[in-house]
Design a protein around this motif. Sequence first.
Motif, PDB file in Angstrom:
ATOM      1  N   THR A 141       0.842  -1.195   0.000  1.00  0.00           N
ATOM      2  CA  THR A 141       0.000   0.000   0.000  1.00  0.00           C
ATOM      3  C   THR A 141       0.879   1.248   0.000  1.00  0.00           C
ATOM      4  O   THR A 141       2.101   1.172   0.197  1.00  0.00           O
ATOM      5  CB  THR A 141      -0.903   0.034   1.238  1.00  0.00           C
ATOM      6  OG1 THR A 141      -0.075   0.186   2.415  1.00  0.00           O
ATOM      7  CG2 THR A 141      -1.723  -1.241   1.353  1.00  0.00           C
ATOM      8  N   THR A 142       0.262   2.394  -0.190  1.00  0.00           N
ATOM      9  CA  THR A 142       1.036   3.644  -0.156  1.00  0.00           C
ATOM     10  C   THR A 142       1.669   3.848   1.219  1.00  0.00           C
ATOM     11  O   THR A 142       2.831   4.259   1.322  1.00  0.00           O
ATOM     12  CB  THR A 142       0.152   4.845  -0.520  1.00  0.00           C
ATOM     13  OG1 THR A 142      -1.015   4.869   0.325  1.00  0.00           O
ATOM     14  CG2 THR A 142      -0.280   4.803  -1.971  1.00  0.00           C
ATOM     15  N   GLN A 143       0.909   3.546   2.279  1.00  0.00           N
ATOM     16  CA  GLN A 143       1.464   3.710   3.632  1.00  0.00           C
ATOM     17  C   GLN A 143       2.629   2.758   3.866  1.00  0.00           C
ATOM     18  O   GLN A 143       3.644   3.135   4.458  1.00  0.00           O
ATOM     19  CB  GLN A 143       0.362   3.458   4.686  1.00  0.00           C
ATOM     20  CG  GLN A 143      -0.727   4.502   4.717  1.00  0.00           C
ATOM     21  CD  GLN A 143      -1.866   4.224   3.745  1.00  0.00           C
ATOM     22  OE1 GLN A 143      -1.777   3.305   2.905  1.00  0.00           O
ATOM     23  NE2 GLN A 143      -2.939   4.983   3.841  1.00  0.00           N
ATOM     24  N   VAL A 202       3.647  14.442   1.624  1.00  0.00           N
ATOM     25  CA  VAL A 202       3.521  12.984   1.659  1.00  0.00           C
ATOM     26  C   VAL A 202       2.073  12.572   1.906  1.00  0.00           C
ATOM     27  O   VAL A 202       1.570  11.628   1.286  1.00  0.00           O
ATOM     28  CB  VAL A 202       4.447  12.377   2.735  1.00  0.00           C
ATOM     29  CG1 VAL A 202       4.245  10.877   2.828  1.00  0.00           C
ATOM     30  CG2 VAL A 202       5.904  12.694   2.421  1.00  0.00           C
ATOM     31  N   LYS A 203       1.376  13.297   2.791  1.00  0.00           N
ATOM     32  CA  LYS A 203      -0.009  12.934   3.101  1.00  0.00           C
ATOM     33  C   LYS A 203      -0.893  13.023   1.860  1.00  0.00           C
ATOM     34  O   LYS A 203      -1.767  12.183   1.656  1.00  0.00           O
ATOM     35  CB  LYS A 203      -0.540  13.832   4.216  1.00  0.00           C
ATOM     36  CG  LYS A 203       0.080  13.545   5.581  1.00  0.00           C
ATOM     37  CD  LYS A 203      -0.516  14.405   6.670  1.00  0.00           C
ATOM     38  CE  LYS A 203       0.104  14.095   8.032  1.00  0.00           C
ATOM     39  NZ  LYS A 203      -0.463  14.962   9.106  1.00  0.00           N
ATOM     40  N   GLN A 204      -0.676  14.041   1.036  1.00  0.00           N
ATOM     41  CA  GLN A 204      -1.418  14.142  -0.220  1.00  0.00           C
ATOM     42  C   GLN A 204      -1.170  12.926  -1.104  1.00  0.00           C
ATOM     43  O   GLN A 204      -2.081  12.360  -1.687  1.00  0.00           O
ATOM     44  CB  GLN A 204      -0.975  15.392  -0.983  1.00  0.00           C
ATOM     45  CG  GLN A 204      -1.706  16.666  -0.645  1.00  0.00           C
ATOM     46  CD  GLN A 204      -1.210  17.776  -1.559  1.00  0.00           C
ATOM     47  OE1 GLN A 204      -0.070  18.222  -1.439  1.00  0.00           O
ATOM     48  NE2 GLN A 204      -2.059  18.198  -2.467  1.00  0.00           N
ATOM     49  N   LEU A 205       0.094  12.551  -1.200  1.00  0.00           N
ATOM     50  CA  LEU A 205       0.469  11.469  -2.104  1.00  0.00           C
ATOM     51  C   LEU A 205      -0.033  10.112  -1.632  1.00  0.00           C
ATOM     52  O   LEU A 205      -0.272   9.220  -2.441  1.00  0.00           O
ATOM     53  CB  LEU A 205       1.989  11.454  -2.280  1.00  0.00           C
ATOM     54  CG  LEU A 205       2.529  12.652  -3.069  1.00  0.00           C
ATOM     55  CD1 LEU A 205       4.021  12.808  -2.863  1.00  0.00           C
ATOM     56  CD2 LEU A 205       2.215  12.489  -4.551  1.00  0.00           C
ATOM     57  N   LEU A 206      -0.214   9.958  -0.316  1.00  0.00           N
ATOM     58  CA  LEU A 206      -0.747   8.702   0.195  1.00  0.00           C
ATOM     59  C   LEU A 206      -2.126   8.412  -0.383  1.00  0.00           C
ATOM     60  O   LEU A 206      -2.491   7.255  -0.606  1.00  0.00           O
ATOM     61  CB  LEU A 206      -0.829   8.747   1.728  1.00  0.00           C
ATOM     62  CG  LEU A 206       0.477   8.677   2.501  1.00  0.00           C
ATOM     63  CD1 LEU A 206       0.217   8.860   3.985  1.00  0.00           C
ATOM     64  CD2 LEU A 206       1.205   7.354   2.256  1.00  0.00           C
ATOM     65  N   MET A 232      10.230   8.877  -0.811  1.00  0.00           N
ATOM     66  CA  MET A 232       9.865   9.924   0.130  1.00  0.00           C
ATOM     67  C   MET A 232       9.905   9.441   1.573  1.00  0.00           C
ATOM     68  O   MET A 232      10.125  10.230   2.494  1.00  0.00           O
ATOM     69  CB  MET A 232       8.508  10.504  -0.238  1.00  0.00           C
ATOM     70  CG  MET A 232       8.549  11.226  -1.589  1.00  0.00           C
ATOM     71  SD  MET A 232       7.071  12.172  -1.974  1.00  0.00           S
ATOM     72  CE  MET A 232       7.266  13.589  -0.872  1.00  0.00           C
ATOM     73  N   GLY A 233       9.727   8.142   1.782  1.00  0.00           N
ATOM     74  CA  GLY A 233       9.887   7.603   3.120  1.00  0.00           C
ATOM     75  C   GLY A 233      11.324   7.608   3.592  1.00  0.00           C
ATOM     76  O   GLY A 233      11.592   7.621   4.799  1.00  0.00           O
ATOM     77  N   ALA A 234      12.259   7.597   2.645  1.00  0.00           N
ATOM     78  CA  ALA A 234      13.685   7.531   2.992  1.00  0.00           C
ATOM     79  C   ALA A 234      14.316   8.901   3.207  1.00  0.00           C
ATOM     80  O   ALA A 234      15.492   8.978   3.559  1.00  0.00           O
ATOM     81  CB  ALA A 234      14.449   6.782   1.900  1.00  0.00           C
ATOM     82  N   VAL A 235      13.562   9.979   2.982  1.00  0.00           N
ATOM     83  CA  VAL A 235      14.126  11.323   3.128  1.00  0.00           C
ATOM     84  C   VAL A 235      13.612  11.987   4.396  1.00  0.00           C
ATOM     85  O   VAL A 235      12.680  11.505   5.043  1.00  0.00           O
ATOM     86  CB  VAL A 235      13.816  12.206   1.893  1.00  0.00           C
ATOM     87  CG1 VAL A 235      14.309  11.535   0.623  1.00  0.00           C
ATOM     88  CG2 VAL A 235      12.326  12.510   1.782  1.00  0.00           C
ATOM     89  N   THR A 236      14.234  13.102   4.751  1.00  0.00           N
ATOM     90  CA  THR A 236      13.839  13.872   5.929  1.00  0.00           C
ATOM     91  C   THR A 236      13.416  15.268   5.487  1.00  0.00           C
ATOM     92  O   THR A 236      13.624  15.673   4.338  1.00  0.00           O
ATOM     93  CB  THR A 236      14.996  13.995   6.928  1.00  0.00           C
ATOM     94  OG1 THR A 236      16.034  14.819   6.344  1.00  0.00           O
ATOM     95  CG2 THR A 236      15.588  12.627   7.263  1.00  0.00           C
ATOM     96  N   GLU A 237      12.859  16.016   6.423  1.00  0.00           N
ATOM     97  CA  GLU A 237      12.466  17.405   6.133  1.00  0.00           C
ATOM     98  C   GLU A 237      13.664  18.244   5.713  1.00  0.00           C
ATOM     99  O   GLU A 237      13.520  19.215   4.984  1.00  0.00           O
ATOM    100  CB  GLU A 237      11.800  18.027   7.367  1.00  0.00           C
ATOM    101  CG  GLU A 237      10.355  17.627   7.559  1.00  0.00           C
ATOM    102  CD  GLU A 237       9.440  18.193   6.482  1.00  0.00           C
ATOM    103  OE1 GLU A 237       9.637  19.352   6.080  1.00  0.00           O
ATOM    104  OE2 GLU A 237       8.536  17.465   6.038  1.00  0.00           O
ATOM    105  N   ALA A 238      14.845  17.875   6.183  1.00  0.00           N
ATOM    106  CA  ALA A 238      16.042  18.659   5.876  1.00  0.00           C
ATOM    107  C   ALA A 238      16.557  18.427   4.461  1.00  0.00           C
ATOM    108  O   ALA A 238      17.373  19.208   3.953  1.00  0.00           O
ATOM    109  CB  ALA A 238      17.148  18.337   6.879  1.00  0.00           C
ATOM    110  N   ASP A 239      16.105  17.371   3.804  1.00  0.00           N
ATOM    111  CA  ASP A 239      16.584  17.055   2.453  1.00  0.00           C
ATOM    112  C   ASP A 239      15.887  17.940   1.422  1.00  0.00           C
ATOM    113  O   ASP A 239      14.665  17.872   1.265  1.00  0.00           O
ATOM    114  CB  ASP A 239      16.304  15.584   2.114  1.00  0.00           C
ATOM    115  CG  ASP A 239      17.197  14.624   2.870  1.00  0.00           C
ATOM    116  OD1 ASP A 239      18.412  14.850   2.906  1.00  0.00           O
ATOM    117  OD2 ASP A 239      16.666  13.639   3.431  1.00  0.00           O
TER     118      ASP A 239
END
Length: 263
Positions: A141-143, A202-206, A232-239
């Motif tokens: 799933t997307t999640q 990310v929430k939109q894309l889910l 997108m799960g592998a990145v952080t806000e700082a990226d």
Amino acid sequence: MTSAAKAPVLFISHGAPTFALEPGLLGPRLRTLGRQLPELKAVLVVSPHWQTKNVMVMSTALPETVHDFGGFPASLYALQYRAAGQPELAQEAARLLNAAGFAANCDDRRGLDHGAWVPLLHLLPEAKVPVFQVSMPLGLTTQQAVKLGQALAPLRKQGVLIVASGSMTHNLYDVRQSGAQPEAYAQEFATWVRTAVLAKGVKQLLDYRAEAPYAERAHPSEEHFLPLLIAMGAVTEADEVTLLQGGITNGVLSMESYAWGIE
């Protein structure tokens, strides 16, 4: 790579297998990006062309180049990508995945499918960096895709470039001859996704399947879109995110791609 540095994360639209021979707009951009990458210990590729019941991690020492397609020119089957594997890091990836709740095992015979070696021909053409793959579990799933990326993220601190290989749009029923005019729906879908990615939404894309225009036409099945959420799960806000424009090939295959953490 310093102890504080992290390897980047990429989402690459790999298009048709002929992308290996026809670089279009994206190929040169990947080649330029490849020269900007920091020193890497390995490349980890997640590709929709390796789907398994549970997660598998390729621990092959010298993976073969798999030509997992049919009906293309003989010159395409002659191509080889002779990167070594990285069994030690594959074992570490399996450990991280199991710790995150995925049932993961290693496969020491698996080769590189075209979702891996075709984009790498442009990104790292000399094949000097070891490469290994992580499969996509069936029914993801997307999640769960985001969770998979989160599980693999610690490898970035060890110098592992994470490449999520998919396709921004992937409706093979609508594919046209090379040079065909782009279909408006493919562009509209890619534009919606671009807005969400650049806003780190990310929430939109889910919930893209309900929210994005023409989502079901752009992706009759989800396996080529889910790598974006793994990335997108592998990145952080700082990226910081970088858009890699690739245009649209065969009328409907958007080659739009993204990079995170490029300095």
